[in-house]
Design a protein around this motif. Structure first.
Motif, short mmCIF file in Angstrom:
data_model
loop_
_atom_site.label_atom_id
_atom_site.label_comp_id
_atom_site.label_asym_id
_atom_site.label_seq_id
_atom_site.Cartn_x
_atom_site.Cartn_y
_atom_site.Cartn_z
N CYS A 74 34.54 17.35 24.42
CA CYS A 74 35.51 16.99 25.33
C CYS A 74 35.86 17.24 26.66
O CYS A 74 36.67 17.05 27.26
N SER A 75 35.09 18.41 27.00
CA SER A 75 35.19 18.93 28.24
C SER A 75 35.20 18.09 29.22
O SER A 75 35.51 18.35 30.28
N PRO A 76 33.96 17.18 29.38
CA PRO A 76 33.92 16.35 30.48
C PRO A 76 35.34 15.50 30.79
O PRO A 76 35.66 15.33 31.98
N ARG A 77 36.03 15.21 29.51
CA ARG A 77 37.28 14.50 29.78
C ARG A 77 38.46 15.34 30.38
O ARG A 77 39.27 15.01 31.12
N LEU A 78 38.16 16.97 30.32
CA LEU A 78 39.15 17.67 30.75
C LEU A 78 38.87 17.98 32.26
O LEU A 78 39.82 18.57 32.87
N ALA A 79 38.02 17.34 32.78
CA ALA A 79 37.59 17.57 34.30
C ALA A 79 38.61 16.67 34.92
O ALA A 79 38.61 16.63 36.21
N GLU A 80 39.20 15.60 34.45
CA GLU A 80 40.24 14.77 34.95
C GLU A 80 41.47 15.03 35.05
O GLU A 80 42.04 15.49 33.60
N PRO A 81 42.24 15.52 35.95
CA PRO A 81 43.56 16.11 36.01
C PRO A 81 44.41 15.33 35.04
O PRO A 81 45.49 16.05 34.45
N SER A 82 44.46 14.15 34.96
CA SER A 82 45.58 13.39 34.37
C SER A 82 45.39 13.83 33.00
O SER A 82 46.42 13.68 32.07
N VAL A 83 44.27 13.78 32.47
CA VAL A 83 43.62 14.06 30.90
C VAL A 83 44.28 15.49 30.59
O VAL A 83 44.84 15.88 29.74
N ALA A 84 43.80 16.32 31.62
CA ALA A 84 44.14 17.64 31.39
C ALA A 84 45.57 18.19 31.23
O ALA A 84 46.15 18.78 30.41
N GLN A 85 46.43 17.55 32.11
CA GLN A 85 47.86 17.68 32.10
C GLN A 85 48.45 17.01 30.83
O GLN A 85 49.48 17.59 30.55
N GLY A 86 47.78 15.90 30.66
CA GLY A 86 48.50 15.22 29.36
C GLY A 86 48.35 16.15 28.07
O GLY A 86 49.20 16.09 27.09
N ILE A 87 47.18 16.59 27.89
CA ILE A 87 46.98 17.44 26.70
C ILE A 87 47.70 18.70 26.74
O ILE A 87 48.27 19.11 25.77
N PHE A 88 47.74 19.40 27.87
CA PHE A 88 48.37 20.70 27.95
C PHE A 88 50.00 20.66 28.43
O PHE A 88 50.62 21.41 28.26
#
Length: 338
Positions: A74-88
């Motif tokens: 999933c790391s490529p997805r977490l390179a997108e700020p909107s996804v990383a912010q939504g997850i954490f």
């Protein structure tokens, strides 16, 4: 399921947070997926390690057989700020680091965590970084020491590292989601279907005996303490949460962006997210976690109505046929008596 890792004795001692996200996107029967990609439910497993260099490796046991092709990084997805912010649920900035490959997440210019990017070989995660073995009717996924050392290159005290894997579930897989359909569903234009999730994490008594023995042997005096366990489930908005064994931490309607592209098949528009979590007391470790979730879904649509009309037609046809036979029989008997 189970997750465990062991310390190699180096100071400072490690600790971990375990994150589990179960996406029930196949619960929307009307959703066909993008570009003809098969719609499948999936489970995401995230492990946040503090003081990671004192950890030998991470072991995950799933109660079903999973092939390497069903596991994604999933790391490529977490390179997108909107996804990383939504997850954490944190305001984060994302920076891709090429060598060794990882994604640095920062909060207010302070490193929040390093996200490991697994090396690929032939389209699959390289075996030197992620081991997969089938045991006791299930699968053990092992994040290797090689992966930990890679993401810890030029590591500084206090920094945390994060691993996140996505595991696709087959439609026949009933280990995570059980479905109970009413027996009279073909006699109605719509029916109430029951789905339930009985999520059990590190409950040794529910694991295969061999897995329980392995965990005890591996952890003997070296178990890495679990400080937080979070369980999240996302399901279509037409499903109602009928019951939950523990009170949820929060719930919300999932935004269509950026989650519409979060998985290759896409995500239905209108998903509800429920989040449960448990944190340990100061200086202690969480031993296990369980959450029972019951969903109730109204099932209807063209297929259901078509089946109902067909069944009704056949019943009507059968009734007329039986009536005609009885009339003919009574007429015949009447003639005989006469």
């Amino acid at each position: 399921m189970a997750l465990w890792c062991c310390s190699n004795g180096n100071a400072p001692l490690a600790s971990l947070e375990a994150h589990f996200n179960l996406w029930r996107i196949a619960g929307d029967k009307e959703f066909k997926g993008n570009g003809g990609v098969i719609v499948r439910d999936f489970l995401e497993i995230g492990v946040m390690l503090a003081n990671p260099l004192s950890v030998e490796g991470i072991n995950i046991y799933l109660p079903t057989v999973v092939e390497a092709a069903d596991i994604e990084d999933c790391s490529p997805r977490l390179a997108e700020p909107s996804v990383a912010q939504g997850i954490f649920n944190e305001p984060l900035e994302c920076t891709k680091v090429p060598r060794p490959a990882r994604v640095d997440l920062k909060k207010n210019d302070v490193l929040f965590c390093r996200v490991h990017e697994f090396i690929k070989n032939g389209g699959l995660i390289d075996k030197t970084q992620l081991g997969i073995s089938h045991e006791n009717g299930g699968t053990i996924i092992a994040v290797s020491r090689n992966s930990i050392e890679s993401v810890c290159s030029n590591w500084r005290d206090g920094e945390r590292v994060y691993f996140r894997l996505r595991v696709f579930l087959s439609p026949e897989n009933d280990h995570f989601i059980q479905v109970i359909s009413p027996t009279d569903r073909n006699f109605q234009t719509g029916s109430e279907e029951i789905e339930y999730i009985d999520f059990r994490f590190n409950e040794l008594r529910t694991l295969p005996a061999a897995i329980e023995r392995r965990i005890k042997a591996d952890e003997k005096g070296r178990a890495v303490p679990v400080t937080l366990i979070a369980f999240l489930t996302a399901f279509p908005i037409n499903s109602d949460l009928a019951a939950s064994s523990i009170q949820w931490h929060k719930n919300r309607l999932l935004e269509f962006k950026p989650w519409s592209d979060y998985v290759a098949s896409g995500v239905p528009d209108g998903m509800v997210v429920y989040h449960w979590k448990r944190e340990c007391e100061e200086g202690k470790s969480l031993l296990d976690f369980s959450s029972f979730v019951k969903l109730q879904t109204r099932r209807s649509g063209k297929k259901t109505v078509t089946i109902y009309l067909l069944v009704a037609f056949l019943f009507g046809l059968a009734g007329n046929l039986v009536a005609s036979i009885l009339v003919a029989l009574f007429a015949y008997l009447y003639e005989l008596v006469k």
